[in-house]
Design a protein around this motif. Structure first.
Motif, PDB file in Angstrom:
ATOM      1  N   ALA A  93      -1.537   6.435   3.770  1.00  0.00           N
ATOM      2  CA  ALA A  93      -0.856   7.705   4.458  1.00  0.00           C
ATOM      3  C   ALA A  93       0.646   7.974   4.212  1.00  0.00           C
ATOM      4  O   ALA A  93       0.819   8.926   3.878  1.00  0.00           O
ATOM      5  CB  ALA A  93      -1.510   7.749   6.021  1.00  0.00           C
ATOM      6  N   ALA A  94       1.502   6.972   4.601  1.00  0.00           N
ATOM      7  CA  ALA A  94       2.915   7.134   4.609  1.00  0.00           C
ATOM      8  C   ALA A  94       3.347   7.470   3.202  1.00  0.00           C
ATOM      9  O   ALA A  94       4.214   8.197   2.763  1.00  0.00           O
ATOM     10  CB  ALA A  94       3.471   6.031   5.257  1.00  0.00           C
ATOM     11  N   GLY A  95       2.761   6.731   2.128  1.00  0.00           N
ATOM     12  CA  GLY A  95       3.174   6.827   0.758  1.00  0.00           C
ATOM     13  C   GLY A  95       2.798   7.894   0.093  1.00  0.00           C
ATOM     14  O   GLY A  95       3.441   8.790  -0.635  1.00  0.00           O
ATOM     15  N   ALA A  96       1.396   8.536   0.164  1.00  0.00           N
ATOM     16  CA  ALA A  96       0.913   9.871   0.065  1.00  0.00           C
ATOM     17  C   ALA A  96       1.617  10.846   0.519  1.00  0.00           C
ATOM     18  O   ALA A  96       2.111  11.789  -0.250  1.00  0.00           O
ATOM     19  CB  ALA A  96      -0.292   9.751   0.168  1.00  0.00           C
ATOM     20  N   ALA A 130       0.803  -1.146  -0.036  1.00  0.00           N
ATOM     21  CA  ALA A 130      -0.110  -0.039   0.057  1.00  0.00           C
ATOM     22  C   ALA A 130       0.875   1.255  -0.068  1.00  0.00           C
ATOM     23  O   ALA A 130       0.747   2.146  -0.657  1.00  0.00           O
ATOM     24  CB  ALA A 130      -0.954   0.135   1.388  1.00  0.00           C
ATOM     25  N   LEU A 131       1.953   1.274   0.753  1.00  0.00           N
ATOM     26  CA  LEU A 131       2.801   2.237   0.756  1.00  0.00           C
ATOM     27  C   LEU A 131       3.277   2.645  -0.531  1.00  0.00           C
ATOM     28  O   LEU A 131       3.484   3.595  -1.186  1.00  0.00           O
ATOM     29  CB  LEU A 131       3.971   2.337   2.079  1.00  0.00           C
ATOM     30  CG  LEU A 131       4.667   3.496   2.242  1.00  0.00           C
ATOM     31  CD1 LEU A 131       5.317   3.282   3.581  1.00  0.00           C
ATOM     32  CD2 LEU A 131       6.028   3.342   1.228  1.00  0.00           C
ATOM     33  N   LEU A 132       4.140   1.469  -1.079  1.00  0.00           N
ATOM     34  CA  LEU A 132       4.785   1.841  -2.272  1.00  0.00           C
ATOM     35  C   LEU A 132       3.800   2.124  -3.475  1.00  0.00           C
ATOM     36  O   LEU A 132       4.210   2.918  -4.265  1.00  0.00           O
ATOM     37  CB  LEU A 132       5.608   0.646  -2.830  1.00  0.00           C
ATOM     38  CG  LEU A 132       6.802   0.498  -1.616  1.00  0.00           C
ATOM     39  CD1 LEU A 132       7.580  -0.744  -2.037  1.00  0.00           C
ATOM     40  CD2 LEU A 132       7.717   1.538  -1.897  1.00  0.00           C
ATOM     41  N   ALA A 133       2.457   1.510  -3.398  1.00  0.00           N
ATOM     42  CA  ALA A 133       1.498   1.856  -4.444  1.00  0.00           C
ATOM     43  C   ALA A 133       1.112   3.457  -4.525  1.00  0.00           C
ATOM     44  O   ALA A 133       1.154   4.026  -5.359  1.00  0.00           O
ATOM     45  CB  ALA A 133       0.440   0.973  -4.492  1.00  0.00           C
ATOM     46  N   SER A 134       0.802   3.880  -3.140  1.00  0.00           N
ATOM     47  CA  SER A 134       0.403   5.264  -3.122  1.00  0.00           C
ATOM     48  C   SER A 134       1.650   6.192  -3.461  1.00  0.00           C
ATOM     49  O   SER A 134       1.376   7.247  -4.101  1.00  0.00           O
ATOM     50  CB  SER A 134      -0.187   5.364  -1.782  1.00  0.00           C
ATOM     51  OG  SER A 134       0.737   5.244  -0.814  1.00  0.00           O
ATOM     52  N   LEU A 135       2.713   5.687  -3.054  1.00  0.00           N
ATOM     53  CA  LEU A 135       4.114   6.543  -3.295  1.00  0.00           C
ATOM     54  C   LEU A 135       4.306   6.656  -4.829  1.00  0.00           C
ATOM     55  O   LEU A 135       4.163   7.953  -5.371  1.00  0.00           O
ATOM     56  CB  LEU A 135       5.260   5.887  -2.664  1.00  0.00           C
ATOM     57  CG  LEU A 135       6.526   6.711  -3.101  1.00  0.00           C
ATOM     58  CD1 LEU A 135       6.719   8.190  -2.175  1.00  0.00           C
ATOM     59  CD2 LEU A 135       7.722   5.623  -2.301  1.00  0.00           C
ATOM     60  N   LEU A 136       4.215   5.712  -5.604  1.00  0.00           N
ATOM     61  CA  LEU A 136       4.235   5.579  -6.893  1.00  0.00           C
ATOM     62  C   LEU A 136       3.081   6.199  -7.643  1.00  0.00           C
ATOM     63  O   LEU A 136       3.520   7.372  -8.422  1.00  0.00           O
ATOM     64  CB  LEU A 136       4.472   4.098  -7.392  1.00  0.00           C
ATOM     65  CG  LEU A 136       4.576   4.187  -9.039  1.00  0.00           C
ATOM     66  CD1 LEU A 136       5.781   4.952  -9.493  1.00  0.00           C
ATOM     67  CD2 LEU A 136       4.423   2.786  -9.473  1.00  0.00           C
ATOM     68  N   LEU A 137       2.026   6.031  -7.329  1.00  0.00           N
ATOM     69  CA  LEU A 137       0.922   6.586  -8.260  1.00  0.00           C
ATOM     70  C   LEU A 137       0.931   8.012  -7.813  1.00  0.00           C
ATOM     71  O   LEU A 137       0.428   8.767  -8.739  1.00  0.00           O
ATOM     72  CB  LEU A 137      -0.302   5.840  -7.706  1.00  0.00           C
ATOM     73  CG  LEU A 137      -0.284   4.224  -8.251  1.00  0.00           C
ATOM     74  CD1 LEU A 137      -1.131   3.351  -7.933  1.00  0.00           C
ATOM     75  CD2 LEU A 137      -0.223   4.286  -9.677  1.00  0.00           C
ATOM     76  N   ALA A 178      -7.779   5.544  -6.569  1.00  0.00           N
ATOM     77  CA  ALA A 178      -8.692   4.279  -7.043  1.00  0.00           C
ATOM     78  C   ALA A 178      -7.555   3.217  -7.081  1.00  0.00           C
ATOM     79  O   ALA A 178      -7.923   2.070  -6.306  1.00  0.00           O
ATOM     80  CB  ALA A 178      -9.344   4.489  -8.109  1.00  0.00           C
ATOM     81  N   LEU A 179      -6.543   3.347  -7.970  1.00  0.00           N
ATOM     82  CA  LEU A 179      -5.638   2.183  -7.866  1.00  0.00           C
ATOM     83  C   LEU A 179      -5.082   1.803  -6.554  1.00  0.00           C
ATOM     84  O   LEU A 179      -4.561   0.522  -6.177  1.00  0.00           O
ATOM     85  CB  LEU A 179      -4.613   2.536  -8.882  1.00  0.00           C
ATOM     86  CG  LEU A 179      -5.024   2.476 -10.160  1.00  0.00           C
ATOM     87  CD1 LEU A 179      -4.073   2.905 -11.229  1.00  0.00           C
ATOM     88  CD2 LEU A 179      -5.567   1.115 -10.778  1.00  0.00           C
ATOM     89  N   SER A 180      -4.508   2.919  -5.701  1.00  0.00           N
ATOM     90  CA  SER A 180      -4.152   2.497  -4.424  1.00  0.00           C
ATOM     91  C   SER A 180      -5.171   1.965  -3.537  1.00  0.00           C
ATOM     92  O   SER A 180      -4.769   0.995  -2.667  1.00  0.00           O
ATOM     93  CB  SER A 180      -3.647   3.908  -3.718  1.00  0.00           C
ATOM     94  OG  SER A 180      -2.525   4.499  -4.510  1.00  0.00           O
ATOM     95  N   LEU A 181      -6.339   2.235  -3.663  1.00  0.00           N
ATOM     96  CA  LEU A 181      -7.356   1.698  -2.892  1.00  0.00           C
ATOM     97  C   LEU A 181      -7.489  -0.043  -3.194  1.00  0.00           C
ATOM     98  O   LEU A 181      -7.677  -0.672  -2.650  1.00  0.00           O
ATOM     99  CB  LEU A 181      -9.009   2.324  -3.028  1.00  0.00           C
ATOM    100  CG  LEU A 181     -10.015   1.708  -2.354  1.00  0.00           C
ATOM    101  CD1 LEU A 181      -9.970   1.987  -1.057  1.00  0.00           C
ATOM    102  CD2 LEU A 181     -11.501   2.226  -3.102  1.00  0.00           C
ATOM    103  N   LEU A 182      -7.319  -0.179  -4.504  1.00  0.00           N
ATOM    104  CA  LEU A 182      -7.501  -1.666  -4.974  1.00  0.00           C
ATOM    105  C   LEU A 182      -6.368  -2.372  -4.530  1.00  0.00           C
ATOM    106  O   LEU A 182      -6.376  -3.511  -3.981  1.00  0.00           O
ATOM    107  CB  LEU A 182      -7.601  -1.892  -6.488  1.00  0.00           C
ATOM    108  CG  LEU A 182      -8.834  -1.193  -7.033  1.00  0.00           C
ATOM    109  CD1 LEU A 182      -8.785  -1.289  -8.617  1.00  0.00           C
ATOM    110  CD2 LEU A 182     -10.021  -2.178  -6.513  1.00  0.00           C
ATOM    111  N   VAL A 183      -5.222  -1.881  -4.434  1.00  0.00           N
ATOM    112  CA  VAL A 183      -4.083  -2.542  -3.698  1.00  0.00           C
ATOM    113  C   VAL A 183      -4.331  -2.621  -2.371  1.00  0.00           C
ATOM    114  O   VAL A 183      -4.032  -4.088  -1.828  1.00  0.00           O
ATOM    115  CB  VAL A 183      -2.740  -1.866  -4.015  1.00  0.00           C
ATOM    116  CG1 VAL A 183      -1.535  -2.378  -3.294  1.00  0.00           C
ATOM    117  CG2 VAL A 183      -2.311  -1.565  -5.526  1.00  0.00           C
ATOM    118  N   GLY A 184      -4.481  -1.816  -1.714  1.00  0.00           N
ATOM    119  CA  GLY A 184      -4.677  -2.129  -0.184  1.00  0.00           C
ATOM    120  C   GLY A 184      -5.954  -3.173   0.165  1.00  0.00           C
ATOM    121  O   GLY A 184      -5.857  -4.068   0.778  1.00  0.00           O
TER     122      GLY A 184
END
Length: 124
Positions: free
Chosen positions: A99-102, A38-45, A74-80
């Motif tokens: 939260a940490a990634g964003a 979740a961290l890396l997905a939100s960080l990247l996206l 939306a994509l971060s939500l799906l990963v999480g």
């Protein structure tokens, strides 16, 4: 790269265990808080969304930003949700990862904008 190190630091700092039904894959995989996926997905996206927003024209900035950040969310939500569905993380692990990634993406975006302004003012 710094996002990965940040995630590892948080996992080692908190050391929370995974849900009791999660398969244990090794010592590093035994900690769950925050969710690294979740961290890396939100960080990247969200980093991509900030870059897209920065490149948008002023006239279309609102629409481009809404699409970029909506897609990132939306994509971060799906990963999480997939991490919770698979039983590998508690919901709080995923929320902390988001939260940490964003937050990390926002921090680096603000630092980059500040450096860009310094370079522009120094070139004049």
């Amino acid at each position: 790269m710094t996002g990965v190190a940040f995630g590892i630091f948080l996992k080692k700092t908190f050391g929370f265990i995974r849900p009791h039904h999660a398969p244990m894959l090794g010592e590093e995989a035994a900690t769950s808080f925050p969710s690294g996926h979740a961290l890396l997905a939100s960080l990247l996206l969200f980093s991509i969304a900030f870059a897209v927003l920065r490149c948008a024209s002023p006239a279309g900035r609102f629409r481009v930003g809404a699409l970029a950040f909506g897609s990132a969310a939306a994509l971060s939500l799906l990963v999480g949700l997939s991490r919770v569905h698979l039983g590998l993380h508690w919901p709080t692990d995923v929320v902390a990862g988001w939260a940490a990634g964003a937050g990390w993406a926002l921090l680096f975006s603000l630092v980059f904008v500040g450096q860009k302004r310094e370079l522009a003012s120094g070139a004049k």
